[in-house]
Design a protein around this motif. Sequence first.
Motif, mmCIF file in Angstrom:
data_model
loop_
_atom_site.group_PDB
_atom_site.id
_atom_site.type_symbol
_atom_site.label_atom_id
_atom_site.label_comp_id
_atom_site.label_asym_id
_atom_site.label_seq_id
_atom_site.Cartn_x
_atom_site.Cartn_y
_atom_site.Cartn_z
ATOM 1 N N MET A 1 0.840 -1.173 0.000
ATOM 2 C CA MET A 1 0.000 0.000 0.000
ATOM 3 C C MET A 1 0.884 1.235 0.000
ATOM 4 S SD MET A 1 -3.139 -1.030 0.235
ATOM 5 C CE MET A 1 -3.972 -2.513 0.660
ATOM 6 N N THR A 2 0.374 2.272 -0.596
ATOM 7 C CA THR A 2 1.105 3.540 -0.646
ATOM 8 C C THR A 2 0.278 4.634 0.025
ATOM 9 O OG1 THR A 2 0.197 4.045 -2.824
ATOM 10 C CG2 THR A 2 2.316 2.892 -2.763
ATOM 11 N N GLN A 3 0.770 5.847 -0.031
ATOM 12 C CA GLN A 3 0.136 6.960 0.676
ATOM 13 C C GLN A 3 -1.299 7.217 0.222
ATOM 14 O OE1 GLN A 3 2.716 10.204 1.417
ATOM 15 N NE2 GLN A 3 1.088 11.589 2.025
ATOM 16 N N ALA A 4 -1.645 6.819 -0.982
ATOM 17 C CA ALA A 4 -3.015 7.015 -1.476
ATOM 18 C C ALA A 4 -4.047 6.297 -0.617
ATOM 19 C CB ALA A 4 -3.130 6.569 -2.925
ATOM 20 N N CYS A 5 -3.618 5.347 0.198
ATOM 21 C CA CYS A 5 -4.530 4.596 1.070
ATOM 22 C C CYS A 5 -4.736 5.278 2.431
ATOM 23 C CB CYS A 5 -3.987 3.177 1.281
ATOM 24 S SG CYS A 5 -5.063 2.099 2.249
ATOM 25 N N VAL A 6 -3.831 6.168 2.797
ATOM 26 C CA VAL A 6 -3.906 6.786 4.122
ATOM 27 C C VAL A 6 -5.219 7.544 4.272
ATOM 28 C CG1 VAL A 6 -2.840 8.444 5.715
ATOM 29 C CG2 VAL A 6 -1.391 6.950 4.321
ATOM 30 N N ASP A 7 -5.928 7.259 5.343
ATOM 31 C CA ASP A 7 -7.214 7.871 5.699
ATOM 32 C C ASP A 7 -8.338 7.551 4.715
ATOM 33 O OD1 ASP A 7 -6.154 8.961 8.066
ATOM 34 O OD2 ASP A 7 -5.485 10.764 7.013
ATOM 35 N N ARG A 27 -4.860 3.994 10.243
ATOM 36 C CA ARG A 27 -5.108 4.993 9.202
ATOM 37 C C ARG A 27 -5.007 4.457 7.782
ATOM 38 N NH1 ARG A 27 -1.794 10.296 10.032
ATOM 39 N NH2 ARG A 27 -3.159 10.925 8.344
ATOM 40 N N MET A 28 -4.483 3.250 7.619
ATOM 41 C CA MET A 28 -4.373 2.691 6.270
ATOM 42 C C MET A 28 -4.320 1.171 6.327
ATOM 43 S SD MET A 28 -0.406 3.382 5.032
ATOM 44 C CE MET A 28 -0.308 2.097 3.785
ATOM 45 N N MET A 29 -4.386 0.558 5.174
ATOM 46 C CA MET A 29 -4.246 -0.881 5.045
ATOM 47 C C MET A 29 -2.765 -1.178 4.799
ATOM 48 S SD MET A 29 -7.472 -1.356 5.248
ATOM 49 C CE MET A 29 -7.567 -3.107 5.013
ATOM 50 N N TYR A 30 -2.316 -2.360 5.197
ATOM 51 C CA TYR A 30 -0.918 -2.758 5.031
ATOM 52 C C TYR A 30 -0.857 -4.146 4.416
ATOM 53 C CZ TYR A 30 0.171 1.065 8.232
ATOM 54 O OH TYR A 30 0.283 2.293 8.827
ATOM 55 N N ILE A 31 0.167 -4.367 3.576
ATOM 56 C CA ILE A 31 0.387 -5.668 2.940
ATOM 57 C C ILE A 31 1.551 -6.358 3.635
ATOM 58 C CG2 ILE A 31 1.070 -6.866 0.832
ATOM 59 C CD1 ILE A 31 -0.137 -4.540 -0.749
ATOM 60 N N ASN A 32 1.321 -7.599 4.051
ATOM 61 C CA ASN A 32 2.402 -8.400 4.612
ATOM 62 C C ASN A 32 3.049 -9.152 3.449
ATOM 63 O OD1 ASN A 32 3.766 -10.820 5.640
ATOM 64 N ND2 ASN A 32 3.062 -10.058 7.625
ATOM 65 N N GLN A 33 4.241 -8.723 3.066
ATOM 66 C CA GLN A 33 4.927 -9.316 1.912
ATOM 67 C C GLN A 33 5.281 -10.785 2.116
ATOM 68 O OE1 GLN A 33 5.281 -8.181 -1.133
ATOM 69 N NE2 GLN A 33 4.266 -6.283 -0.582
ATOM 70 N N ASP A 34 5.426 -11.210 3.368
ATOM 71 C CA ASP A 34 5.734 -12.614 3.632
ATOM 72 C C ASP A 34 4.558 -13.531 3.294
ATOM 73 O OD1 ASP A 34 8.281 -11.940 4.509
ATOM 74 O OD2 ASP A 34 7.672 -11.834 6.606
ATOM 75 N N GLN A 63 9.261 4.448 -0.509
ATOM 76 C CA GLN A 63 9.457 4.317 0.937
ATOM 77 C C GLN A 63 8.375 3.466 1.593
ATOM 78 O OE1 GLN A 63 9.220 8.174 2.849
ATOM 79 N NE2 GLN A 63 7.564 8.778 1.490
ATOM 80 N N PHE A 64 7.282 3.234 0.912
ATOM 81 C CA PHE A 64 6.187 2.457 1.504
ATOM 82 C C PHE A 64 6.479 0.961 1.568
ATOM 83 C CE2 PHE A 64 4.044 6.395 1.509
ATOM 84 C CZ PHE A 64 3.152 6.293 2.558
ATOM 85 N N ILE A 65 7.520 0.508 0.897
ATOM 86 C CA ILE A 65 7.957 -0.875 1.097
ATOM 87 C C ILE A 65 8.383 -1.023 2.554
ATOM 88 C CG2 ILE A 65 9.677 -2.616 0.501
ATOM 89 C CD1 ILE A 65 9.709 -1.327 -2.346
ATOM 90 N N ALA A 66 9.214 -0.105 3.027
ATOM 91 C CA ALA A 66 9.681 -0.125 4.419
ATOM 92 C C ALA A 66 8.561 0.212 5.391
ATOM 93 C CB ALA A 66 10.848 0.842 4.608
ATOM 94 N N VAL A 67 7.659 1.110 5.009
ATOM 95 C CA VAL A 67 6.531 1.488 5.875
ATOM 96 C C VAL A 67 5.664 0.259 6.145
ATOM 97 C CG1 VAL A 67 4.387 2.831 5.976
ATOM 98 C CG2 VAL A 67 6.512 3.927 5.212
ATOM 99 N N ASN A 68 5.360 -0.515 5.093
ATOM 100 C CA ASN A 68 4.566 -1.729 5.271
ATOM 101 C C ASN A 68 5.298 -2.733 6.149
ATOM 102 O OD1 ASN A 68 1.889 -2.071 3.462
ATOM 103 N ND2 ASN A 68 3.278 -0.594 2.524
#
Length: 100
Positions: A1-7, A27-34, A63-68
């Motif tokens: 997910m990227t910033q477009a998902c925030v809020d 505030r947003m959805m997150y993807i678990n890459q594992d 930067q959203f790779i690390a954020v997730n």
Amino acid sequence: MTQACVDVKDRSCIQVCPADCLFEGGRMMYINQDLCINCGACEAVCPTQAIRYDDELDGDDEQFIAVNEQFFEGLDISKGGRKLGLIEHDADFVLGLPKG
């Protein structure tokens, strides 16, 4: 997910994910890459185009790779995102963004 998902948190991505790798933060959805199988089902239904493959990210979205990844640090995710429901937690970067 990227910033477009925030809020936004449309949640349609969770409904279609066969791997149950999407999790709802504060505030947003997150993807678990594992857990992600890179099927693209979530990307197709995202109304804000916040989901893209890692190699398609550019600029600030990289930067959203690390954020997730940070979102999942220290969390027990023995259950999938649909089963866990809302997790009142966000990555530090997301917490620092203005609300809106």
